[in-house]
Design an enzyme around this catalytic site. Structure first.
Site, PDB file in Angstrom:
ATOM      1  N   ASN A   1      -8.388   6.174   1.269  1.00  0.00           N
ATOM      2  CA  ASN A   1      -8.020   7.544   0.910  1.00  0.00           C
ATOM      3  C   ASN A   1      -9.166   8.313   0.245  1.00  0.00           C
ATOM      4  OD1 ASN A   1      -7.992   6.235  -1.509  1.00  0.00           O
ATOM      5  ND2 ASN A   1      -5.804   6.505  -1.893  1.00  0.00           N
TER       6      ASN A   1
ATOM      7  N   HIS B   1     -11.298   8.422  -5.610  1.00  0.00           N
ATOM      8  CA  HIS B   1     -10.576   8.016  -6.810  1.00  0.00           C
ATOM      9  C   HIS B   1     -10.770   9.095  -7.852  1.00  0.00           C
ATOM     10  CE1 HIS B   1      -9.287   5.728 -10.327  1.00  0.00           C
ATOM     11  NE2 HIS B   1     -10.348   6.235 -10.935  1.00  0.00           N
TER      12      HIS B   1
HETATM   13  P1  IDP Z   1      -4.335   6.645  -6.853  1.00  0.00           P
HETATM   14  O1  IDP Z   1      -5.704   6.306  -6.302  1.00  0.00           O
HETATM   15  O2  IDP Z   1      -3.722   7.799  -6.118  1.00  0.00           O
HETATM   16  O3  IDP Z   1      -4.334   6.803  -8.361  1.00  0.00           O
HETATM   17  P2  IDP Z   1      -3.100   4.048  -7.283  1.00  0.00           P
HETATM   18  O4  IDP Z   1      -1.632   3.811  -7.239  1.00  0.00           O
HETATM   19  O5  IDP Z   1      -3.776   4.023  -8.614  1.00  0.00           O
HETATM   20  O6  IDP Z   1      -3.390   5.415  -6.512  1.00  0.00           O
HETATM   21  O7  IDP Z   1      -3.752   2.942  -6.333  1.00  0.00           O
HETATM   22  C1  IDP Z   1      -5.132   2.695  -6.337  1.00  0.00           C
HETATM   23  C2  IDP Z   1      -5.618   2.597  -4.901  1.00  0.00           C
HETATM   24  O8  IDP Z   1      -5.039   1.449  -4.287  1.00  0.00           O
HETATM   25  C3  IDP Z   1      -5.185   3.760  -4.007  1.00  0.00           C
HETATM   26  O9  IDP Z   1      -6.042   4.866  -4.113  1.00  0.00           O
HETATM   27  C4  IDP Z   1      -5.232   3.131  -2.628  1.00  0.00           C
HETATM   28  O10 IDP Z   1      -6.577   3.050  -2.145  1.00  0.00           O
HETATM   29  C5  IDP Z   1      -4.733   1.729  -2.928  1.00  0.00           C
HETATM   30  N1  IDP Z   1      -3.275   1.598  -2.775  1.00  0.00           N
HETATM   31  C6  IDP Z   1      -2.328   2.065  -3.602  1.00  0.00           C
HETATM   32  N2  IDP Z   1      -1.093   1.764  -3.181  1.00  0.00           N
HETATM   33  C7  IDP Z   1      -1.271   1.056  -2.047  1.00  0.00           C
HETATM   34  C8  IDP Z   1      -0.345   0.455  -1.129  1.00  0.00           C
HETATM   35  O11 IDP Z   1       0.884   0.481  -1.284  1.00  0.00           O
HETATM   36  N3  IDP Z   1      -0.900  -0.181  -0.057  1.00  0.00           N
HETATM   37  C9  IDP Z   1      -2.232  -0.252   0.133  1.00  0.00           C
HETATM   38  N4  IDP Z   1      -3.130   0.318  -0.706  1.00  0.00           N
HETATM   39  C10 IDP Z   1      -2.660   0.967  -1.784  1.00  0.00           C
HETATM   40 MG    MG Z   2      -4.746   5.355  -9.826  1.00  0.00          MG
END
Ligand code: IDP
Ligand code: MG
Length: 140
Positions: free
Chosen positions: A120, A123
């Protein structure tokens, strides 16, 4: 209302650097009016990534996430502005790039690529506490 200047950590993840989207992402940050305080291209040790994502340790996506973050160079940015922590999270869009709103970095430029982890692009620290902790990890 306070107009205190905040700082936050932004990472252009390996997919963003590899797809040559660093400039486009930086353009959006600057166009919003945030300023660049420090910037560096890094290939961090695994220990830094594990520390960075400590809150997710034990989750099913943790290991693939760390492997993804180790897969190439990362552009680390220290950016500043009023309410920049929430402001950058809004620019980035929600976590899943397939459904992130158009107009956001993730929504306009990202999607699922069939991998094990959500690629995505960016960060952004999610709170003042996270920003302080993460900026110390990546820049100090
Ligand atoms: P954020 O980056 O939007 O804060 P977080 O929940 O902190 O999201 O998760 C950290 C990173 O882990 C996300 O940016 C994404 O790359 C990955 N991630 C989060 N949830 C999932 C999931 O359910 N499956 C696979 N990768 C995930
Ligand atoms: Mg996060």
């Amino acid at each position: 209302m306070s107009t205190q200047i905040e700082e936050t950590l932004v990472l252009v993840k390996p997919d963003g650097v590899a797809r040559n989207l660093s400039g486009e992402i930086l353009r959006r940050i600057e166009a919003k009016g945030y300023s660049l305080v420090d910037v560096k291209l890094v290939e961090p040790d695994r220990s830094l990534l594990v520390e960075h994502y400590a809150e997710h340790e034990g989750k099913p996506f943790f290991e693939p996430l760390v492997e993804f973050m180790e897969s190439g160079a990362i552009l680390a940015l220290r950016i500043a502005g009023e309410r920049v922590i929430d402001g950058f999270r809004a620019l980035a869009g929600t976590t899943d790039p397939t459904t992130a709103a158009p107009g956001t970095i993730r929504g306009d430029l990202g999607r699922d690529w069939g991998g094990k982890v959500q690629q995505n692009l960016v960060h952004g620290s999610d709170s003042a506490e996270s920003a302080a902790r993460e900026l110390a990890l990546w820049f100090d």
